[in-house]
Design an enzyme around this catalytic site. Sequence first.
Site, PDB file in Angstrom:
ATOM      1  N   HIS A 191       0.807  -1.203   0.090  1.00 16.50           N
ATOM      2  CA  HIS A 191       0.040  -0.081   0.014  1.00 16.50           C
ATOM      3  C   HIS A 191       0.990   1.056   0.021  1.00 16.50           C
ATOM      4  O   HIS A 191       1.786   1.384   0.705  1.00 16.50           O
ATOM      5  CB  HIS A 191      -0.695  -0.064   1.176  1.00 16.50           C
ATOM      6  N   CYS A 192       0.871   2.081  -1.018  1.00 11.81           N
ATOM      7  CA  CYS A 192       1.664   3.034  -1.277  1.00 11.81           C
ATOM      8  C   CYS A 192       1.217   4.267  -0.674  1.00 11.81           C
ATOM      9  O   CYS A 192       0.046   4.980  -1.502  1.00 11.81           O
ATOM     10  CB  CYS A 192       2.185   3.298  -2.572  1.00 11.81           C
ATOM     11  N   PRO A 193       1.847   5.081   0.295  1.00 14.65           N
ATOM     12  CA  PRO A 193       0.842   6.470   0.845  1.00 14.65           C
ATOM     13  C   PRO A 193       1.228   7.474  -0.154  1.00 14.65           C
ATOM     14  O   PRO A 193       0.426   8.108  -0.248  1.00 14.65           O
ATOM     15  CB  PRO A 193       1.392   6.540   2.219  1.00 14.65           C
ATOM     16  N   GLY A 196      -1.269   6.988  -2.530  1.00 16.54           N
ATOM     17  CA  GLY A 196      -2.663   7.172  -1.928  1.00 16.54           C
ATOM     18  C   GLY A 196      -3.489   5.848  -2.292  1.00 16.54           C
ATOM     19  O   GLY A 196      -4.668   5.955  -2.503  1.00 16.54           O
TER      20      GLY A 196
END
Lengths: 490, 145
Positions: A191-193, A196
């Site tokens: 999950h890549c912040p 997003g």
Amino acid sequence: MKHCEYQQIDPQALSTPTPTLPPQHAVVEEEKGETARRKWEVFPGKNRFYCDGRIIVAQQSGVLPLTLGLILVTTVLFFVFDCPFLLKHLTVFIPAIGGVLFVFVVISLLQTSFTDPGILPRATPDEAADIEKQIDNSGSSTYRPPPRTKEVMINQQVVKLKYCFTCKMFRPPRTSHCSLCDNCVERFDHHCPWVGNCVGKRNYRFFYTFIVSLSFLTVFIFGCVATHLALRAQGGRGLMFALQESPASAVELVICFFSVWSILGLSGFHTYLVASNLTTNEDIKGSWSGKSGAEDTGNPYSYNNIITNCCSVLCGPMPPSLIDRRGFMPVEESSQTVATEIELAAKNEINVCTQGTKDLLESASRSPCPQTGKPQTVSTSCPDSIDPADPAVTFNPAVTPDPVAVPSLKCGGRHHSHTTSPPDEPRQQHHHHNRHHKTRSTQSSSKRAALHISNPAYNVSLSPPTSPGLGPSHATGAEDHRRDSFAALH
Amino acid sequence: MAETHSLQELQQQAAVASKVYVQRDYNSGKICKFQTKFPSELESRVDKQQFEETMQTLNNLYAEAEKIGGKSYLEGCLACMTAYTIFLCMETHYEKVLKKIARFVKEQNEKIYAPLGLLLTDPIERGLRVVEITVFEDRSIGAGR
């Protein structure tokens, strides 16, 4: 119908207490009636939808605005302050190449952020009941409850499929449940912040294009700005003079200098993953790197040929979105399934509560697990290290007293303060706690350079624990949820 | 004497007796393939051969959709060159095959399964996890099968 709709959402509300409807569509639930609703409006995961379901993002946009902002600012400064000079003194290709790269970067970033990463829709109540029946049947005679895993042979290698308690199905191979988005995602990478969104099967190629083109853009801008300053400083006038004439270049230099290492590193890492047909998740967990020293523990999905691997990952057929966001809810089914759902809801609540509590107790007793260097923000989690055949961990539909008596309330907070996301089972109860992950990721944006050196997924693990500001909302939410769960038991 | 039901009749009037799920077969890897094993609950309703044939055709169609070959590479490279904006205009190969599958399922339902009081649900509606077979109550069974 309004009553039916609410009931329909309710069993899923075990895991997702409040459906995430975008604010402007909140009124739809009131009027209901004849207007059929689109499926995205009742989507149980923690995603937000825009443009009537065409655009999907994770619940918190993470630092996507920051990412976009930085890219825009740097590129605009480049075009405004450096390009005219370079255009005059060098060649017209410089702004042209810069423009093309910039367009590539922005388009692939937006596509990564707004595309469904490969979310698996949750099992319908009938399906879930069928699976439960199969599991119960297979082990009902023994005292020990059956383990919630299934083994399959892929490419002459045994792969264990886990049961996802939130989505109520056996996860296909390479699928993982993202606790931040509360969905099972196929070929889950991380999950890549920064983006997003989760990176999974459907948007991995966009993500890869994004980081590669961003590396090129960063290197390009860095090189051009350095050339610009060097040209200005010619003739013995010195660097300081050049910087005074073009201060924006200094800003660009700094930004590019700090990003280039991390982004180049990330591109390199993902190129390695693509070439060996691995996901970040598998690489971190070391699923195929011969943990037991067995020779045949290789990656069963790899074609053992770099070109084939690259082609299949990046140029393979684009699978469709399985969640059918813009389809309409079938009106008849909703009323029919209400009865079965209510039954299932009662049964599931009991299962969820006991299993959740049980697992919390387990993980509480295994405190070193979440604090290891492994950033398991992607929720395949602590129980991973447990052998599912271990009697202490297997699912027991009946309430069993567990030696460690830690109440679920405390465990939620505990999981929360640890960097890893909670395992599948308790996640349903501590759903609200996941909100904190997002604050942490925004807090961590200040450590940008350091973060990029490692996988962006690590962001969450590096940030400090819960912010007190969210305490009240989190507490009430969690309380309501617990109240509902416990009420069902009586 | 068993009445033959039309598809619409079934969906509107008949009551659902049970649902049978055919799960995915992961033994060939991650490709979309459903188990061809004949579920025991359907033994009284449909011919085993017929059912297995339907499942096999379905599996073949999915294999065609996911095939990695020259055409899919071309599509992928073209998409990459255009920064994937081509997906906004063009329908991918996979989507085309999915439409074919939807037509196939509908045709099978109309010709074979609805008259027997069964209804196959297109797997895409269940996230390609299962093939859901709805068994309707066949109130008109006289001698029965």
